[in-house]
Design a protein around this motif. Structure first.
Motif, PDB file in Angstrom:
ATOM      1  N   TYR A  21      24.393  43.803  25.454  1.00 52.43           N
ATOM      2  CA  TYR A  21      25.710  44.042  24.868  1.00 52.43           C
ATOM      3  C   TYR A  21      26.642  42.521  24.733  1.00 52.43           C
ATOM      4  O   TYR A  21      27.642  42.493  24.269  1.00 52.43           O
ATOM      5  CB  TYR A  21      26.657  45.242  25.536  1.00 52.43           C
ATOM      6  N   THR A  32      31.719  52.069  27.951  1.00 50.09           N
ATOM      7  CA  THR A  32      32.759  52.647  26.829  1.00 50.09           C
ATOM      8  C   THR A  32      33.837  51.649  26.674  1.00 50.09           C
ATOM      9  O   THR A  32      34.374  51.775  25.713  1.00 50.09           O
ATOM     10  CB  THR A  32      33.165  53.835  27.283  1.00 50.09           C
ATOM     11  N   SER A  33      33.691  50.492  27.093  1.00 51.14           N
ATOM     12  CA  SER A  33      34.436  49.338  26.977  1.00 51.14           C
ATOM     13  C   SER A  33      33.857  47.874  27.061  1.00 51.14           C
ATOM     14  O   SER A  33      32.960  48.109  27.992  1.00 51.14           O
ATOM     15  CB  SER A  33      35.904  49.390  27.709  1.00 51.14           C
ATOM     16  N   LEU A  46      26.460  49.120  17.413  1.00 52.88           N
ATOM     17  CA  LEU A  46      27.026  49.589  18.592  1.00 52.88           C
ATOM     18  C   LEU A  46      27.549  48.629  19.733  1.00 52.88           C
ATOM     19  O   LEU A  46      28.482  48.644  20.355  1.00 52.88           O
ATOM     20  CB  LEU A  46      26.167  50.720  19.317  1.00 52.88           C
ATOM     21  N   ARG A  47      26.479  47.542  19.739  1.00 47.64           N
ATOM     22  CA  ARG A  47      26.782  46.427  20.746  1.00 47.64           C
ATOM     23  C   ARG A  47      27.727  45.383  20.131  1.00 47.64           C
ATOM     24  O   ARG A  47      27.753  44.361  20.907  1.00 47.64           O
ATOM     25  CB  ARG A  47      25.493  46.092  21.242  1.00 47.64           C
ATOM     26  N   GLU A  51      35.090  45.738  22.391  1.00 46.27           N
ATOM     27  CA  GLU A  51      35.705  47.115  22.069  1.00 46.27           C
ATOM     28  C   GLU A  51      36.172  48.029  23.099  1.00 46.27           C
ATOM     29  O   GLU A  51      35.912  47.596  24.462  1.00 46.27           O
ATOM     30  CB  GLU A  51      34.494  47.862  21.408  1.00 46.27           C
ATOM     31  N   SER A  53      36.124  52.069  23.174  1.00 48.69           N
ATOM     32  CA  SER A  53      35.997  53.185  22.348  1.00 48.69           C
ATOM     33  C   SER A  53      36.905  54.118  22.360  1.00 48.69           C
ATOM     34  O   SER A  53      37.196  54.748  21.179  1.00 48.69           O
ATOM     35  CB  SER A  53      34.452  53.677  22.713  1.00 48.69           C
ATOM     36  N   TRP A  58      33.907  52.845  18.396  1.00 47.96           N
ATOM     37  CA  TRP A  58      32.879  51.885  18.444  1.00 47.96           C
ATOM     38  C   TRP A  58      32.600  51.014  17.440  1.00 47.96           C
ATOM     39  O   TRP A  58      32.171  50.018  17.434  1.00 47.96           O
ATOM     40  CB  TRP A  58      31.352  52.727  18.542  1.00 47.96           C
ATOM     41  N   GLN A  59      33.239  51.241  16.140  1.00 44.15           N
ATOM     42  CA  GLN A  59      33.223  50.244  14.736  1.00 44.15           C
ATOM     43  C   GLN A  59      34.273  49.256  14.791  1.00 44.15           C
ATOM     44  O   GLN A  59      34.218  48.658  13.638  1.00 44.15           O
ATOM     45  CB  GLN A  59      32.684  51.077  13.704  1.00 44.15           C
TER      46      GLN A  59
END
Length: 74
Positions: A21, A32-33, A46-47, A51, A53, A58-59
């Motif tokens: 990531y 998730t963060s 996703l990576r 972020e 989320s 995610w985007q």
């Protein structure tokens, strides 16, 4: 969780989440963060990006983050 970096894999994932990531973080089984990744205009994968989320999804890659740590009160 322990802090995972590319050269110190301390997460519970079978892969090194920091390498995959592209940012060190307190990963469990990845995230998730991820506030230590490289910033980008729009997260295509996703990576990609910085972020959080549950806040932005995610985007979306945040352009700026700031972490503040204060001492624990006795």
């Amino acid at each position: 969780m322990r802090f995972t970096t590319r050269d110190r894999d301390q997460d519970q994932s079978e892969n090194n989440c920091a390498s995959y990531y592209q940012g060190a973080w307190w990963y469990r089984n990845c995230h998730t963060s991820n506030l230590n990744a490289s910033t980008c205009r729009e997260a295509r994968l996703l990576r990609d990006g910085v972020e959080w989320s549950s806040w932005t999804g995610w985007q979306y890659s945040l352009r700026f983050t700031e972490m503040k740590i204060r001492p624990k009160k006795p």
